[in-house]
Design an enzyme around this catalytic site. Structure first.
Site, mmCIF file in Angstrom:
data_model
loop_
_atom_site.group_PDB
_atom_site.id
_atom_site.type_symbol
_atom_site.label_atom_id
_atom_site.label_comp_id
_atom_site.label_asym_id
_atom_site.label_seq_id
_atom_site.Cartn_x
_atom_site.Cartn_y
_atom_site.Cartn_z
ATOM 1 N N SER A 1 -24.986 -9.801 -32.487
ATOM 2 C CA SER A 1 -24.827 -10.268 -30.714
ATOM 3 C C SER A 1 -24.200 -11.612 -30.778
ATOM 4 O O SER A 1 -24.911 -12.443 -30.930
ATOM 5 C CB SER A 1 -25.819 -9.746 -29.886
ATOM 6 O OG SER A 1 -26.333 -8.734 -30.213
ATOM 7 N N GLU B 1 -30.425 1.771 -37.237
ATOM 8 C CA GLU B 1 -31.190 0.629 -37.097
ATOM 9 C C GLU B 1 -32.385 1.522 -35.906
ATOM 10 O O GLU B 1 -32.587 1.128 -35.418
ATOM 11 C CB GLU B 1 -30.128 -0.457 -36.280
ATOM 12 C CG GLU B 1 -30.995 -0.924 -35.550
ATOM 13 C CD GLU B 1 -30.163 -2.612 -35.727
ATOM 14 O OE1 GLU B 1 -28.781 -2.783 -35.575
ATOM 15 O OE2 GLU B 1 -30.166 -2.511 -33.748
#
Ligand SMILES: Cc1cc2nc3c(=O)[nH]c(=O)nc-3n(C[C@H](O)[C@H](O)[C@H](O)COP(=O)(O)OP(=O)(O)OC[C@H]3O[C@@H](n4cnc5c(N)ncnc54)[C@H](O)[C@@H]3O)c2cc1C
Length: 384
Positions: free
Chosen positions: A128, A243
């Site tokens: 991110s 994930e």
């Protein structure tokens, strides 16, 4: 389909429970929730590595045990139920190891996987950025390609464990001129490399497990590249499925839920049929969520990559975790708002802490809105 666990799997569960009952790290934690996010204890990770319970599914030549994903799920389920501090090895075990197995060079596999399996190496995940979250392909961090390696400039944000990790698994743009989804590569960058600085971010709970990471002309050799140059975006998609699909998406606040239910019984709340009905509904949903996660592990064990199945499990389970945070607070009453450190706080303020942390459950690892898009398009075949 046979849902029963084998005798070896039951034995594995018993072994993990016995190990945890004796380990000093469990009782040392101030609160048992969110062990995979706030429970940083390298000593514990090493002890787990000695048992062979990190990298459990990996080939033995890389330090693994070649056991199934269901076996791994049994181990991780017991760890999180007990509130074990697993954060120091969580990313390495869950996604970096599998990414290296799928795309890493021989050198990376031989050098890094055994160390991850021994619980010696910690990773942060630099995906991110301030202007690229859900839309990862918008990322702007650049890794300019030189003959002998890469020079990196840019900023990552919300990077969990950035202040503590040994390596950053970095996603950066290696071809600025190509299409958004192309020209992106994955790199492994030692966090001690000159030019990297970390600014911790304080969350609502007052903890700083994540931070901003700045890369100012950071130089890494060619061997830092994972897999193919400019193919990173496509390689990452599989990693995200790993994930998103684990039992940590259901058990983050399991210890609080267990203790709140005990208090509900002790305080006589369960004698109220309406309240008992609400508790029962959550309990049923909890078991349904657990079933979804076991299904994902069964798919992985059968050699399939769960995609929309992982999205369904994460969306359902993390929403339930948030509901559990609220219901636990309701059981404890107004004092549930008292924070850790306040003598009057029931359960040492864990309910208040969890109420403040719970919004993260449906954001970290991809928001539920994004996952619903995946369910709609790839699961249900609806148009984009
Ligand atoms: C506790 C925590 C830990 C984190 N750890 C890490 C980490 O270790 N490494 C890392 O790289 N990142 C990490 N993140 C970041 C996380 O992955 C991002 O916050 C998340 O992907 C959302 O991105 P964003 O915050 O930029 O929000 P945005 O992408 O700006 O989204 C804002 C809102 O718009 C909605 N939205 C956006 N696009 C769409 C769409 N196409 N359709 C429908 N709705 C949409 C989103 O659902 C959200 O509600 C962490 C976040 C948290 C909260």
């Amino acid at each position: 389909m046979d849902f029963r666990l084998s005798s070896e799997q039951k034995q594995l569960r018993r072994e993990v429970r016995e190990f945890l009952a004796d380990d000093p790290a469990i009782s040392a934690r101030p609160f048992p929730e969110d062990g995979w996010i706030s429970g940083w204890d390298r000593g514990f990770s090493r002890r787990l590595g000695q048992k062979g319970w990190i990298g459990l599914t990996w080939p033995t030549r890389y330090g693994g045990m070649e056991r199934s994903y269901l076996d791994r799920l049994i181990v991780t389920e017991e760890l999180l139920r007990a509130g074990a501090p697993v954060a120091a090895h969580w990313f390495g075990d869950r996604q970096i190891g599998p990414a290296l197995l799928a795309y890493g060079s021989n050198e990376q596999k031989h050098e890094l996987l055994p160390r991850i399996a021994r619980g010696e190496l910690s990773f942060c995940v630099g995906m991110s950025e301030p202007n690229a979250g859900s839309d990862l392909a918008a990322l702007a961090t650049q890794a300019r390609v030189h003959e002998d390696g890469f020079s990196i400039r840019g900023q990552k944000t919300w990077t969990s464990f950035a202040p503590l990790a040994d390596y950053c698994y970095l996603v950066a743009r290696t071809d600025p001129d190509s299409d958004r989804h192309q020209g992106i590569s994955e790199l492994l960058v030692p966090m001690g490399t000159p030019g990297i600085s970390v600014r911790p971010i304080r969350d609502m709970v007052g903890e700083s497990h994540f931070g901003d990471v700045f890369f100012d002309d950071v130089r890494v050799p060619r061997s830092a590249l994972i897999g193919k140059l400019n193919r990173g975006f496509y390689q990452i998609m599989q990693q995200l499925d790993y994930e998103r699909s684990g039992i940590e998406r259901l058990l983050s606040n399991y210890p609080l839920w267990r203790d709140a239910k005990r208090l509900a019984r002790e305080r006589g709340l369960t004698r109220d049929p309406a309240f008992r009905d609400r508790l029962t509904r959550v309990e049923i949903a909890w078991h349904a969520g657990r079933g979804m996660i076991y299904r994902v592990a069964a798919l992985l064990s059968a050699g399939q990559i769960p995609n929309h199945e992982a999205a369904v499990a994460k969306t359902f389970c993390t929403s339930l975790e948030q509901h559990i945070a609220e219901l636990a607070a309701e059981i404890l009453g107004p004092a549930a708002q008292l924070m850790p450190g306040d003598e009057q706080a029931p359960l040492d303020g864990r309910a208040a802490r969890n109420l403040l942390y719970a919004p993260a459950y449906t954001i970290q690892g991809g928001t539920n809105n994004i996952l619903r898009n995946i369910i709609a398009t790839r699961g249900l075949g609806l148009p984009d």
